[in-house]
Design an enzyme around this catalytic site. Structure first.
Site, PDB file in Angstrom:
ATOM      1  N   LYS A 210       0.857  -1.189   0.000  1.00 53.18           N
ATOM      2  CA  LYS A 210       0.000   0.000   0.000  1.00 53.18           C
ATOM      3  C   LYS A 210       0.886   1.229   0.000  1.00 53.18           C
ATOM      4  O   LYS A 210       1.700   1.420   0.905  1.00 53.18           O
ATOM      5  CB  LYS A 210      -0.895  -0.031   1.237  1.00 53.18           C
ATOM      6  CG  LYS A 210      -1.671   1.273   1.443  1.00 53.18           C
ATOM      7  CD  LYS A 210      -2.712   1.136   2.507  1.00 53.18           C
ATOM      8  CE  LYS A 210      -3.324   2.480   2.847  1.00 53.18           C
ATOM      9  NZ  LYS A 210      -4.396   2.374   3.823  1.00 53.18           N
ATOM     10  N   LYS A 263      -2.343  -1.565  -3.667  1.00 53.44           N
ATOM     11  CA  LYS A 263      -3.159  -0.349  -3.626  1.00 53.44           C
ATOM     12  C   LYS A 263      -2.276   0.873  -3.655  1.00 53.44           C
ATOM     13  O   LYS A 263      -1.298   0.907  -2.899  1.00 53.44           O
ATOM     14  CB  LYS A 263      -3.951  -0.409  -2.325  1.00 53.44           C
ATOM     15  CG  LYS A 263      -4.674   0.837  -1.926  1.00 53.44           C
ATOM     16  CD  LYS A 263      -5.266   0.657  -0.571  1.00 53.44           C
ATOM     17  CE  LYS A 263      -5.834   1.983  -0.146  1.00 53.44           C
ATOM     18  NZ  LYS A 263      -5.932   2.155   1.243  1.00 53.44           N
TER      19      LYS A 263
END
Ligand code: PBG
Ligand code: ZN
Length: 340
Positions: A210, A263
């Site tokens: 992330k 992400k």
């Protein structure tokens, strides 16, 4: 009599240079995809508020709403009838209810736990995932518990996140998905699930790769989780950190994750491809985040792109890079657009 010469390719053409016959029909074009987008790979984010009757449009997330528990069943019912299989829950609470350790994250009367139970009761086959993080519930807006100097208290953070995840699983969540990026939380969450006899019933899907950056703005507006001081750069990965992402992916596998999330998605397709390779025996989820969604909508509104075409193009990009699952705000649209 046919002459051999008629069977020679025209000058300058080799037999392998003609490709177009392989994709000149809509169906033969579809056959080029190693995998197709299907409804069962879509996971839809639901923003659950502590105001039970709320149903509010979100300014920067077109077509998305924040719901209270009294409004959610009817909405989800419509989507389940169109083929929705999975949701991921985020909680939104009032500022005055926030504290240093995010006590409200797993409040039995809070929006997430109430929604798990409600959805479980009404939609027994729906796969209910919960984002596990503290930033929506802490007074400082950071994803973990802090030390005096404002930096992360790693140990207290992972213990607290482990507790929250266990309480979501106890309430009936099928999956817990830690998005905090605090080192070691996957291990503490897995141990928590094991010790509470929940590990065989609850999937652990870690946001492993992330990145920090500019694409979470519309989400943070929606849930009110802008940090009050500093930013998330000490725990979310630096944009250029593909190597760090590979290390984090390996680390989370070691710590017992069952699936992984990359992400954001579109700007990080190389990382997605790395993840598909490093975690080749695991489901690979791409999170098409709020900023990506909002940008495509903005471009469509300006007449720069066609929304449906660009949604397909971007999501097929995720599949090509190696995603097997997609968390997407376009989920309701794809349920309309896809046949199965
Ligand atoms: C909470 C969390 C965030 C997102 C998912 N879980 C925000 C953040 O880390 O700041 C972002 C999702 C999106 O932008 O759509 N940690
Ligand atoms: Zn967070």
């Amino acid at each position: 009599m046919v002459h051999r010469a008629e069977y020679l390719p025209p000058t300058g053409t080799s037999i392998g240079s003609i490709l177009q016959g392989g994709y000149n029909h809509q169906l033969s074009r579809e056959w080029q995809n190693p995998r197709q987008l299907t409804k069962n790979m879509f996971i839809f984010p639901l923003f659950m508020s502590d105001i039970d009757d709320e149903e509010t449009e979100m300014v920067h997330l077109p077509k998305m709403k924040r719901f209270g528990v009294n409004k959610i069943v009817k909405y989800v019912d419509g989507l389940v009838k169109k083929g929705l299989r999975a949701v991921i829950l985020f909680g939104v609470i009032k500022d005055e209810d926030k504290d240093e350790v995010g006590t409200k994250a797993d409040d039995p009367e809070g929006p997430v736990i109430k929604t798990i139970k409600l959805l479980r009761e009404n939609f027994p086959d729906l796969f209910i995932m919960c984002d596990v993080c503290l930033c929506e519930y802490t007074s400082h807006g950071h994803c973990g518990v802090l030390l005096e100097d404002g930096s992360l208290n790693r140990e207290q953070s992972t213990l607290r996140l482990g507790k929250v995840a266990v309480n979501y699983a106890k309430a009936g969540a099928n999956c817990v998905a830690p998005s905090d990026m605090v080192d070691g939380r996957v291990k503490d969450i897995k141990l928590g699930l094991i010790n509470e006899n929940l590990a065989h019933k609850c999937l652990l899907m870690s946001y492993s790769a992330k990145f920090s950056g500019g694409l979470y703005g519309p989400f943070r507006d929606t849930v009110g989780s802008q940090p009050s001081h500093g930013d998330r750069r000490s725990y979310q990965l630096p944009t250029g950190g593909a190597g760090l992402a590979r290390r984090a992916l390996k680390r989370d596998i070691e710590e017992g994750t069952d699936a992984i999330i990359v992400k954001p998605s579109t700007f990080y397709l190389d990382v997605l491809k790395d993840a598909a390779e490093i975690c080749k025996d695991y489901p690979i989820c791409a999170y098409h985040v709020s900023g990506e969604y909002a940008m495509l909508h903005a471009a469509a509104e300006k007449g720069v792109v066609d929304l449906k075409a660009i949604a397909f193009e971007s999501h097929y990009g995720l599949l090509r890079a190696g995603a097997t699952l997609i968390i997407s705000y376009f989920t309701p649209d794809f349920l309309d657009w896809l046949d199965q």
